[in-house]
Design a protein around this motif. Structure first.
Motif, mmCIF file in Angstrom:
data_model
loop_
_atom_site.group_PDB
_atom_site.id
_atom_site.type_symbol
_atom_site.label_atom_id
_atom_site.label_comp_id
_atom_site.label_asym_id
_atom_site.label_seq_id
_atom_site.Cartn_x
_atom_site.Cartn_y
_atom_site.Cartn_z
ATOM 1 N N UNK A 61 0.835 -1.205 0.000
ATOM 2 C CA UNK A 61 0.000 0.000 0.000
ATOM 3 C C UNK A 61 0.869 1.253 0.000
ATOM 4 N N UNK A 62 1.867 1.293 0.859
ATOM 5 C CA UNK A 62 2.762 2.445 0.977
ATOM 6 C C UNK A 62 4.190 2.029 0.639
ATOM 7 N N UNK A 63 4.926 2.950 0.054
ATOM 8 C CA UNK A 63 6.356 2.726 -0.153
ATOM 9 C C UNK A 63 7.086 3.253 1.071
ATOM 10 N N UNK A 64 7.929 2.431 1.681
ATOM 11 C CA UNK A 64 8.698 2.836 2.853
ATOM 12 C C UNK A 64 10.122 3.160 2.442
ATOM 13 N N UNK A 65 10.644 4.265 2.983
ATOM 14 C CA UNK A 65 12.013 4.678 2.704
ATOM 15 C C UNK A 65 12.698 4.973 4.028
ATOM 16 N N UNK A 66 13.897 4.433 4.195
ATOM 17 C CA UNK A 66 14.735 4.742 5.360
ATOM 18 C C UNK A 66 15.720 5.844 4.978
ATOM 19 N N UNK A 67 15.811 6.862 5.813
ATOM 20 C CA UNK A 67 16.767 7.957 5.638
ATOM 21 C C UNK A 67 17.794 7.857 6.752
ATOM 22 N N UNK A 68 19.069 7.789 6.397
ATOM 23 C CA UNK A 68 20.136 7.798 7.397
ATOM 24 C C UNK A 68 20.645 9.234 7.482
ATOM 25 N N UNK A 69 20.603 9.780 8.700
ATOM 26 C CA UNK A 69 20.906 11.189 8.929
ATOM 27 C C UNK A 69 22.017 11.316 9.964
ATOM 28 N N UNK A 70 22.960 12.221 9.713
ATOM 29 C CA UNK A 70 23.991 12.545 10.697
ATOM 30 C C UNK A 70 23.889 14.017 11.045
ATOM 31 N N UNK A 71 24.467 14.392 12.184
ATOM 32 C CA UNK A 71 24.497 15.809 12.550
ATOM 33 C C UNK A 71 25.779 16.119 13.313
ATOM 34 N N UNK A 72 26.108 17.398 13.349
ATOM 35 C CA UNK A 72 27.276 17.901 14.080
ATOM 36 C C UNK A 72 26.787 18.883 15.142
ATOM 37 N N UNK A 73 27.538 18.998 16.216
ATOM 38 C CA UNK A 73 27.177 19.930 17.281
ATOM 39 C C UNK A 73 26.498 19.196 18.414
ATOM 40 N N UNK A 74 25.569 19.874 19.082
ATOM 41 C CA UNK A 74 24.883 19.239 20.207
ATOM 42 C C UNK A 74 23.927 18.160 19.710
#
Length: 147
Positions: A62-75
């Motif tokens: 029914x739905x397309x699922x997408x995984x997003x891998x996210x990084x961040x800097x700082x706090x």
């Protein structure tokens, strides 16, 4: 009316008050004052480093699922918001915000559902009590596959 008083620095503080033409009263204070300033680092940068389609069976398609891998800097962030918009990033189709717990390294995987094939603008915002940072991407979802 003008008065003078002494504070702990041995400096003089002068306070004056006068009536103004608009019927209000203005107070002017001249002297030495102290204030504390706290500087916080905040979330400095967010990057979407990978997008992966989740393969599902025909009955789950029914739905397309997408995984997003996210990084961040700082706090370290305490919440994440995902806004899915049209390809011009002007008309929002859905928005989801969730609290998150990040231990010691900012590396997150976010799973989002897309109801139909198409091209979407996705904005991922990481936030904490003092800052926010945003990453955007244009994604094409083709019934179970994304690019």
């Amino acid at each position: 009316m003008t008065g003078a008083s002494s504070n702990s620095d041995s400096s003089t503080t002068i306070e004056s008050m006068e009536d103004s033409p608009d019927g209000g009263c203005h107070i002017y204070r001249n002297g030495y004052y102290r204030a504390g300033i706290s500087i916080v680092e905040g979330i400095l940068e967010v990057n979407i480093i990978q997008m992966t389609s989740i393969q599902m069976t025909e009955s789950q398609a029914e739905n397309s699922l997408v995984d997003f891998v996210v990084t961040c800097q700082g706090s370290l962030p305490t919440d994440i918001c995902t806004v899915v918009s049209d390809p011009t990033c002007q008309v929002s189709k859905s928005a989801v915000c969730d609290p998150i717990v990040v231990a010691d390294e900012c590396l997150l995987t976010i799973r989002r559902a897309f109801e139909e094939p198409g091209t979407y603008c996705i904005n991922i915002t990481l936030g904490d009590d003092t800052s926010q940072a945003l990453a955007s991407a244009l994604i094409s979802v083709n019934g179970g596959e994304s690019t």
